[in-house]
Design an enzyme around this catalytic site. Structure first.
Site, PDB file in Angstrom:
ATOM      1  N   ARG A  41       0.818  -1.218   0.000  1.00 56.79           N
ATOM      2  CA  ARG A  41       0.000   0.000   0.000  1.00 56.79           C
ATOM      3  C   ARG A  41       0.849   1.263   0.000  1.00 56.79           C
ATOM      4  O   ARG A  41       0.478   2.282   0.573  1.00 56.79           O
ATOM      5  CB  ARG A  41      -0.960   0.028   1.190  1.00 56.79           C
ATOM      6  N   ARG A  45      -3.562   6.587   0.842  1.00 61.12           N
ATOM      7  CA  ARG A  45      -4.144   7.782   1.454  1.00 61.12           C
ATOM      8  C   ARG A  45      -3.223   8.511   2.420  1.00 61.12           C
ATOM      9  O   ARG A  45      -3.503   9.658   2.786  1.00 61.12           O
ATOM     10  CB  ARG A  45      -5.448   7.409   2.159  1.00 61.12           C
ATOM     11  N   ARG A  54      -6.839  11.414  -6.031  1.00 66.51           N
ATOM     12  CA  ARG A  54      -8.075  10.694  -5.722  1.00 66.51           C
ATOM     13  C   ARG A  54      -9.273  11.640  -5.769  1.00 66.51           C
ATOM     14  O   ARG A  54     -10.346  11.295  -6.290  1.00 66.51           O
ATOM     15  CB  ARG A  54      -7.935  10.042  -4.349  1.00 66.51           C
ATOM     16  N   TYR A 168     -14.967 -12.370  -0.665  1.00 69.31           N
ATOM     17  CA  TYR A 168     -15.699 -11.166  -1.053  1.00 69.31           C
ATOM     18  C   TYR A 168     -16.867 -11.489  -1.981  1.00 69.31           C
ATOM     19  O   TYR A 168     -17.939 -10.886  -1.887  1.00 69.31           O
ATOM     20  CB  TYR A 168     -14.757 -10.180  -1.752  1.00 69.31           C
TER      21      TYR A 168
END
Length: 377
Positions: A41, A45, A54, A168
């Site tokens: 990652r 963010r 974003r 998922y």
């Protein structure tokens, strides 16, 4: 042990050619001048420049499906930090989305599928998507990123594992107890095996397409393998990881394409992962690297494994923890430094810079000594 001339050649190749292949060499347990480092990652963010792009994109899915934007955010951390790898900015759920499940990403809610798999009939309708058609945006992003990198660092492609995607797809999104997917596994194992087989074939096809588009290593994230018992893990996850690895293209552009398997919470079955056919196993922070190295017995490289929360500490403490991880692995080839999982959203980028720089600085002596100690007497 490495001979001195092999160590010197590896150092010269990395520093003098303009081509940083430390990661690829380490994954194949070859000599390097310093331990390579990248972070799961690493595009995310915690970076203000990522948040800006974003916001401009308007949605996470548009960010993923627009190759130019995916390329930009992939490269952002390499502009900030002296990283030894780029990893494609995408999402593991793009493959189920390409199967027609209707992926939705809403801020603060996590991923959701409009059409989750709840019955055998749902599973029987699935087919393996053509990456050149349904996942063209992923391959276009790989091509753009590889061109922009120009040898600065190798590019890692990735996908989720068959079991992790299944969680998922059946749950319809994230889950706390995995009741639906485990219910299908116990109630109707044949249907679960059909789902996992379709996923394995889709993942293999997608990863091979990424390799053909320019990915120089690939990684499979078995994020939720750790929710299974050891027996069920071997039947419903490891079996299909082996299927994926066996189907992958292992050479491209005249060199081997390393395969990394990362299974969160999977310290119980390190030996099984090490014999899966992969080149490296990612280890989270709950397993000691020295123990892991003994258990895999030189069959694979190891990647990891500093606790991501260490990055909330002082710079001195971060350096201490880096040294602890390096000492835990010890001298010799086959270590890629990484966090034990993804970098946290609220991490200060300056703290990550401390870690990256410390890895290179502190590991240089280790590799120099390992090279010198290998000189025949």
């Amino acid at each position: 042990m490495l001979r001195q001339e092999e160590y010197s050649a590896a150092t010269a190749a990395t520093r003098g050619s303009g081509q940083n292949d430390r990661l690829l060499r380490a994954l194949l347990r070859q000599a390097v001048d310093v331990t390579p480092v990248w972070v799961m990652r690493q595009a995310g963010r915690y970076l203000p420049e990522y948040r800006k792009v974003r916001e401009q994109a308007g949605s996470f899915m548009r960010l993923c499906t627009t190759p130019e934007l995916a390329c930009e955010v992939t490269l952002q951390p390499l502009r900030r930090f002296d990283l030894d790898a780029a990893i494609l900015f995408s999402d593991i759920l793009t493959i189920p989305d390409a199967m027609g499940l209707g992926l939705q990403m809403h801020e603060g809610e996590g991923p959701r599928f409009e059409r989750p798999l709840r019955t055998a009939a749902d599973v029987n309708r699935l087919s393996v998507p053509d990456p050149d058609d349904r996942l063209r945006y992923v391959l276009d992003a790989v091509r753009l990123i590889r061109g922009e990198l120009a040898g600065r660092a190798p590019l890692i492609g990735f996908a989720g594992s068959p079991w992790t995607l299944a969680t998922y797809m059946v749950e319809g999104g994230s889950s706390k107890d995995y009741g639906r997917v485990k219910g299908m596994m116990f109630r109707d194992p044949n249907t679960m095996h059909r789902l996992l087989d379709v996923n394995a074939r889709a993942i293999s096809l997608c990863l091979n397409a990424q390799i053909e588009a320019g990915a120089q290593a690939v990684m499979v994230f078995d994020t939720w393998g750790g929710v299974l018992t050891p027996r069920d893990y071997r039947e419903f996850s490891l079996r299909y990881l082996r299927q994926v690895v066996a189907a992958l293209k292992r050479e491209s552009e005249g060199r081997r394409v390393p395969v990394i398997l990362f299974a969160k919470g999977a310290g119980l079955w390190l030996e099984d992962l090490a014999t899966s056919g992969c080149d490296a196993v990612g280890v989270d922070w709950t397993t000691d690297l020295s123990e892991a190295r003994q258990r895999v017995a030189g069959r694979v490289a190891l990647q990891g494994n500093m606790d991501p929360s260490v990055l909330y500490a002082s710079p001195d403490r971060i350096r201490q923890e880096v040294q602890i991880v390096l000492d835990s692995y010890g001298p010799g080839p086959g270590h890629v430094f990484n966090l034990g999982h993804g970098v946290h959203q609220h991490t200060d980028p300056e703290q990550l810079a401390v870690m990256v720089n410390a890895v290179h600085e502190l590991s240089a002596k280790i590799h120099s000594q390992a090279g010198a100690s290998a000189v025949p007497v």
